[in-house]
Structures are given as C-alpha cells and as structure tokens.
Scaffold this motif. Sequence first.
Motif, PDB file in Angstrom:
ATOM      1  N   LYS A  39       0.838  -1.190   0.000  1.00 48.31           N
ATOM      2  CA  LYS A  39       0.000   0.000   0.000  1.00 48.31           C
ATOM      3  C   LYS A  39       0.881   1.251   0.000  1.00 48.31           C
ATOM      4  O   LYS A  39       1.777   1.397   0.856  1.00 48.31           O
ATOM      5  CB  LYS A  39      -0.934   0.014   1.212  1.00 48.31           C
ATOM      6  CG  LYS A  39      -2.054  -1.012   1.116  1.00 48.31           C
ATOM      7  CD  LYS A  39      -2.891  -0.792  -0.149  1.00 48.31           C
ATOM      8  CE  LYS A  39      -4.090  -1.710  -0.241  1.00 48.31           C
ATOM      9  NZ  LYS A  39      -5.262  -1.126   0.403  1.00 48.31           N
ATOM     10  N   PRO A  40       0.646   2.176  -0.925  1.00 56.05           N
ATOM     11  CA  PRO A  40       1.502   3.371  -1.006  1.00 56.05           C
ATOM     12  C   PRO A  40       1.440   4.247   0.233  1.00 56.05           C
ATOM     13  O   PRO A  40       2.442   4.860   0.620  1.00 56.05           O
ATOM     14  CB  PRO A  40       0.966   4.098  -2.245  1.00 56.05           C
ATOM     15  CG  PRO A  40      -0.414   3.565  -2.456  1.00 56.05           C
ATOM     16  CD  PRO A  40      -0.384   2.160  -1.972  1.00 56.05           C
ATOM     17  N   ILE A  60      10.463   4.874  -6.059  1.00 55.07           N
ATOM     18  CA  ILE A  60       9.460   4.915  -7.122  1.00 55.07           C
ATOM     19  C   ILE A  60       8.185   4.266  -6.614  1.00 55.07           C
ATOM     20  O   ILE A  60       8.163   3.080  -6.267  1.00 55.07           O
ATOM     21  CB  ILE A  60       9.956   4.186  -8.383  1.00 55.07           C
ATOM     22  CG1 ILE A  60      11.276   4.799  -8.876  1.00 55.07           C
ATOM     23  CG2 ILE A  60       8.895   4.256  -9.485  1.00 55.07           C
ATOM     24  CD1 ILE A  60      11.903   4.050 -10.042  1.00 55.07           C
ATOM     25  N   VAL A  61       7.119   5.051  -6.543  1.00 55.79           N
ATOM     26  CA  VAL A  61       5.795   4.527  -6.190  1.00 55.79           C
ATOM     27  C   VAL A  61       5.192   4.034  -7.506  1.00 55.79           C
ATOM     28  O   VAL A  61       4.551   4.774  -8.246  1.00 55.79           O
ATOM     29  CB  VAL A  61       4.930   5.610  -5.521  1.00 55.79           C
ATOM     30  CG1 VAL A  61       3.577   5.047  -5.108  1.00 55.79           C
ATOM     31  CG2 VAL A  61       5.651   6.194  -4.307  1.00 55.79           C
ATOM     32  N   ASN A  62       5.427   2.761  -7.785  1.00 58.79           N
ATOM     33  CA  ASN A  62       5.189   2.206  -9.119  1.00 58.79           C
ATOM     34  C   ASN A  62       3.836   1.510  -9.184  1.00 58.79           C
ATOM     35  O   ASN A  62       3.666   0.404  -8.670  1.00 58.79           O
ATOM     36  CB  ASN A  62       6.318   1.222  -9.458  1.00 58.79           C
ATOM     37  CG  ASN A  62       6.261   0.769 -10.907  1.00 58.79           C
ATOM     38  OD1 ASN A  62       5.265   0.936 -11.589  1.00 58.79           O
ATOM     39  ND2 ASN A  62       7.352   0.174 -11.375  1.00 58.79           N
ATOM     40  N   ASN A  63       2.868   2.192  -9.799  1.00 58.96           N
ATOM     41  CA  ASN A  63       1.560   1.569 -10.008  1.00 58.96           C
ATOM     42  C   ASN A  63       1.286   1.316 -11.489  1.00 58.96           C
ATOM     43  O   ASN A  63       0.143   1.115 -11.897  1.00 58.96           O
ATOM     44  CB  ASN A  63       0.435   2.412  -9.392  1.00 58.96           C
ATOM     45  CG  ASN A  63       0.479   3.856  -9.846  1.00 58.96           C
ATOM     46  OD1 ASN A  63       1.122   4.192 -10.834  1.00 58.96           O
ATOM     47  ND2 ASN A  63      -0.223   4.729  -9.118  1.00 58.96           N
ATOM     48  N   ALA A  64       2.349   1.343 -12.303  1.00 61.24           N
ATOM     49  CA  ALA A  64       2.271   1.006 -13.735  1.00 61.24           C
ATOM     50  C   ALA A  64       1.220   1.841 -14.455  1.00 61.24           C
ATOM     51  O   ALA A  64       0.520   1.359 -15.345  1.00 61.24           O
ATOM     52  CB  ALA A  64       2.002  -0.487 -13.919  1.00 61.24           C
ATOM     53  N   SER A  65       1.134   3.112 -14.078  1.00 66.34           N
ATOM     54  CA  SER A  65       0.135   3.974 -14.715  1.00 66.34           C
ATOM     55  C   SER A  65       0.447   5.431 -14.425  1.00 66.34           C
ATOM     56  O   SER A  65       1.295   5.752 -13.590  1.00 66.34           O
ATOM     57  CB  SER A  65      -1.272   3.651 -14.189  1.00 66.34           C
ATOM     58  OG  SER A  65      -1.390   4.018 -12.822  1.00 66.34           O
ATOM     59  N   LEU A  66      -0.266   6.301 -15.132  1.00 64.99           N
ATOM     60  CA  LEU A  66      -0.351   7.699 -14.729  1.00 64.99           C
ATOM     61  C   LEU A  66      -1.433   7.733 -13.655  1.00 64.99           C
ATOM     62  O   LEU A  66      -2.618   7.905 -13.935  1.00 64.99           O
ATOM     63  CB  LEU A  66      -0.731   8.577 -15.925  1.00 64.99           C
ATOM     64  CG  LEU A  66       0.276   8.624 -17.082  1.00 64.99           C
ATOM     65  CD1 LEU A  66      -0.353   9.261 -18.316  1.00 64.99           C
ATOM     66  CD2 LEU A  66       1.517   9.390 -16.671  1.00 64.99           C
ATOM     67  N   GLY A  67      -1.011   7.561 -12.399  1.00 60.69           N
ATOM     68  CA  GLY A  67      -1.945   7.219 -11.341  1.00 60.69           C
ATOM     69  C   GLY A  67      -3.097   8.183 -11.164  1.00 60.69           C
ATOM     70  O   GLY A  67      -4.259   7.773 -11.055  1.00 60.69           O
ATOM     71  N   MET A  68      -2.825   9.482 -11.116  1.00 62.48           N
ATOM     72  CA  MET A  68      -3.898  10.436 -10.894  1.00 62.48           C
ATOM     73  C   MET A  68      -4.794  10.546 -12.124  1.00 62.48           C
ATOM     74  O   MET A  68      -6.022  10.719 -12.003  1.00 62.48           O
ATOM     75  CB  MET A  68      -3.335  11.804 -10.510  1.00 62.48           C
ATOM     76  CG  MET A  68      -4.393  12.779  -9.989  1.00 62.48           C
ATOM     77  SD  MET A  68      -5.206  12.205  -8.473  1.00 62.48           S
ATOM     78  CE  MET A  68      -4.031  12.739  -7.234  1.00 62.48           C
ATOM     79  N   HIS A 116      -0.024  -1.262  -4.918  1.00 59.42           N
ATOM     80  CA  HIS A 116      -1.361  -1.618  -5.398  1.00 59.42           C
ATOM     81  C   HIS A 116      -1.759  -0.705  -6.555  1.00 59.42           C
ATOM     82  O   HIS A 116      -1.809   0.513  -6.408  1.00 59.42           O
ATOM     83  CB  HIS A 116      -2.356  -1.473  -4.243  1.00 59.42           C
ATOM     84  CG  HIS A 116      -3.723  -1.970  -4.552  1.00 59.42           C
ATOM     85  ND1 HIS A 116      -4.855  -1.473  -3.919  1.00 59.42           N
ATOM     86  CD2 HIS A 116      -4.171  -2.911  -5.421  1.00 59.42           C
ATOM     87  CE1 HIS A 116      -5.921  -2.097  -4.379  1.00 59.42           C
ATOM     88  NE2 HIS A 116      -5.541  -2.969  -5.293  1.00 59.42           N
ATOM     89  N   LYS A 117      -2.056  -1.289  -7.707  1.00 63.05           N
ATOM     90  CA  LYS A 117      -2.189  -0.503  -8.930  1.00 63.05           C
ATOM     91  C   LYS A 117      -3.438   0.375  -8.983  1.00 63.05           C
ATOM     92  O   LYS A 117      -3.453   1.381  -9.687  1.00 63.05           O
ATOM     93  CB  LYS A 117      -2.186  -1.434 -10.153  1.00 63.05           C
ATOM     94  CG  LYS A 117      -0.846  -2.095 -10.409  1.00 63.05           C
ATOM     95  CD  LYS A 117      -0.887  -2.962 -11.670  1.00 63.05           C
ATOM     96  CE  LYS A 117       0.464  -3.579 -11.935  1.00 63.05           C
ATOM     97  NZ  LYS A 117       0.459  -4.416 -13.163  1.00 63.05           N
TER      98      LYS A 117
END
Length: 575
Positions: free
Chosen positions: A380-381, A479-487, A552-553
Amino acid sequence: MNTKVKEENGRELKVENQQMSGSSMLIQALAREKVDVIFGYPGGAILPTYDEIYRTGIRHILARHEQGAIHAAEGYARVSGKPGVCVVTSGPGATNVITGIADAMIDSLPLVVITGQVATSVIGTDAFQEADIIGVTMPITKHNFQVRNVNDLPNIIKESFHIATSGRPGPVLIDLPKDVSIAIGEFNYDEPLDLPGYQPTKIPNRLQIRKLAEAVAKAKKPVILTGAGILHAGGSEEVLEFAENQQIPVASTLLGLGAFPGDHEQFLGMGGMHGTYSANMALHEADLLINIGARFDDRLTGRLDAFAPYATIAHIDIDPAEIGKNVETHIPIVGDAKEAMRMLNEEAKTNCECGDWKETIKEWKAEYPLWYTEDDELLKPQRLIEMIYEETNGDAIITTDVGQHQMWSAQFYKFPKPNQWVTSGGLGTMGFGFPSAIGAQFAEPDKTVVAVVGDAGFQMTAQELSILQELNLPVKIIIVNNASLGMVRQWQQLFYEERYSNSLFPIQPDFVKLADAYNVKGWKIEDPAEMQDILKEALAYDGPVLLDCRVHKVENVYPMIAPGKGHHEMEGIKP
C-alpha cells in the motif's frame, strides 16, 4: 589599471574596477553574490562563459538535460532559501528550461537563469540556435534582461539577484549574446542599486495588524492557513508562537507544509482537494480565516462561492496582487509574513474564547482521520510513506513530482520543520521530483534526501542518474510504481466511466537494471513483508539508492473534493 584582489569562497575575487570580458564579469559577479554551485549544460553560444567556469573553478553540476538543471536549481533554492543558478546555451538549451522557469514563477522560487544567445549582429535573422527567449519568458519571469552592452552586465547581474530574492521571490532571466560575453568592459560591482520602480512593501501597516488582532479577540471559530510565503519569509517560529498563544488551529496549503509542525496537536493537516476532513471542515465552518502567504488557488478553495462562507478573511501577503484576486478579503495586510507575524504577536494580547471550537475539531480529527485499507499481500503506497516517515524520524527532505504519490506524501509524511518539502505545486510538473532532490542534496549535503516519484514522472528525467553515479550523491529514489499515470487513471475511473485512455503502462523498464547501469544500488519491492527491512537498509546505505516499489495498482487518493464541490462535500472520508 592596478587591481586589488581578495579571497572569497576560496576563489580569487577582483574587487576594484577592472577591464575584463563579459564572461569574466559574470563569474566574478556570481562570486560576489556568494553563489556556491551552478547547474547547467553548455553549448555554442555560452562557451565563453563555460571557458571562464573552467579557468576559475567555480563549482558546476553538469545535468544530462537542461530540464534536470533547472529543476535541480529549484530544489536548491527551495531548501536553502538562496537563489538557484542555472546556465544554459541559446535556442534549444534556453527553451528546454521554460517549464522550470514557469514552475518557479508560480511557486515563488528565486532563480537566476543565464541563457546564451547568438551574437547581437544576427539577432532576429533566425540564426543557428536562435530563439527569442526574452519574448518567450516574459510572462513567466519576475523580470528578464538581454545584455546589449558589456558595461551594463555588472548592474544587470546585481539587479537580477536582488529582484529574484526580494519581495515575492521568483525567477529572473539574463540573456547573454555571445559577442557581449567576449567583449571587454569595465567591471564595477560596487554601484548602489537604483530601482525606483521596484520597492516591495516589507513592513505591514500597523493599523491593519491591530484590526486583525481585534478580530482574533472576537472570533469563536478562528483558523490559520499557512502558505509557502511563511517559509520564504522564514517566519515559522512567529507563526508557532502566535498559534500556541492564541490556541488557534492551523491548516496548511500543499506548499505550506512544514511552516507549522506537522506533528503538533493544533495542526489539522493539508486543506484542499485531497486535504484532511478536519482541515477542510475547519475552513468551511470558520468565522475568521487568517491566510498567511497563500495564493487561494483553486486546488485549495474548491468552488469559490462555497469557500469559507462564514468567515472574515484576513490575508497577509508580500504580493499585493494576490490579495483579493480569488477570494474577497476583509482585512488585507501587505508585507513580509515574518514581520507581520512578529507585529501580530505584539498586538494580539487577548486569547480567543473558542473552547467549543477546539472540542469540535478534536472530534473531527478522531472520527475522520486519514485512512487506507491494510492488506498483507498488497504493497500500500500510504503505508510506504508512513514507513519513510518512521525510518527517517521525520527528518528527511522529501521531493516529489505531481500526482498520487505527491498527495500521499503530503498526507502521510508529517513535516515537523520548515524546508523539508520540495514539490511542484502550481504548475504540477512531472519529472520535477528527482532532479530537485539533487539540488536539495547540494543545499543540505548532510541531510537525508528522498525523492518520492511516480514511475511515469521518473522516466522524464531518469538520465540525471548520471549525476548520482559521477558524484556518489546519496539521494534515495523511491518509485511509487503503479504502472500507470496514477492520478489520470483515478480521474478516468471516477469521472470518465473507467475509460483508461493512454494512462496505463503494460510494459515498463526494469528500473533496478537501469539503476545498475548507472552504478546505483537498486531493489525491487513487491512483498509488503520485505518493505521495512529493505527501506531501512536503503536509507542507511552510504550512497545513492533506487527502490522500485510495486504498489497496489488501483489505489486511489482520498479524501477528495470533486470538481465543482465545496469543502463540506468531500468524498471518501471513511473506508
């Protein structure tokens, strides 16, 4: 002409009027301004200046892209309070720093940016690597200069540093044509400044301060809002004294974090779109709102006609243009925030009678704290940021890009001291976090500097790993890596019926291998059970580190005020 010489910052400094080149004048002037580091990137039009840098030995940090140089200068300025200096060449070199200049302008960071320019004889002819950087940057600098006469250069440099650092800080650009940089002129840096059209108001009006003190004495639901202006003014101790003496709760803007201790019992947290319930409800219910050095931007206020509807608004700001710009102000106070708070501490003798208000806020904080759902199998970030806070004892300098990781950092890292928080606020610049950490590390070489970045933003300036490799600079990259442009993904989920248009990254680089290519120690973390031990080892490591944290993505940032809503209409305040 004989020349007197003295030593300053370990370098030979010529102090009497002296015939020298424009480039030599520039370096001599930077020494007089006590500049200890320059961030930059050379090119044809600025080569005479770089030759002077080589000869004098002034410290220069070679970025691998001009964007990295300007963001490093911003990080240095934000942490040190001194102007960040960036030197680049003409044309693409100059245009590559435009984003950083705009970022510094809206976030009030003092920069002196020196751009090379083609020779004056070919300006306007579309010469090789020519760009009208004066015209381009006019709306996004506090002031800019193009040097046409070498004898004007000393005064221009002196004026630039004064303008960048006085009043409301901001970026100043000096455009230096190549022929001017090699021309010979007289260096005189002792002429007094003469800027009759630029006289920022530093000392507030005492009558307005008294008016605010009277309002404090009458208030039943007062709230202090701290903005970046307090940090720029160095007035955190005065705010703490006032808040404690008057027992007034304190909310912060995103850029004001650290101006009031984040672990203090009177601190409500950040207000605005992703602010805490207690901060936003206090802003909504207040009968007196004391804004110290904040712009009342849209991410703070939400819907303007629903913002602080019951409050008398007092606004302290060094920039008179900000007062009343977005929110009607009843008690305007123009001046330096530190000086204003010193005067207010003298005038505010009667403590506000707001016991019921304090009890209400205490209940809000207890009933609606920041939250996230814990999971033994998912990283969890929010917990990651909490662990960074715990393992650094709240003493690290934290830098970020923009997006979800930025909001989680603002929410879950309690900033107990000023100048620990370096982020891109008004412009929201991806790629800012990592190079700004480099500048922050130069400003505070003995501090732990942690760049908390997104997997997308990091890739925009990842080439600056070369600086860490070259200098063994101990920046810790997380790196808070959620494999996306999170926002972007969060907004597409909430407002675009889950149409994830170009916001997901099905393929990513191996960030640990990338770090290894630059001789930077790296770890990948996927198992929550491993996170704390690896984080502890990484923070203790004597050198640069990169952690690829696979979080968590589909985690979202809450609470949230949706567009068009007021502070009392937050969503996601409870799990």
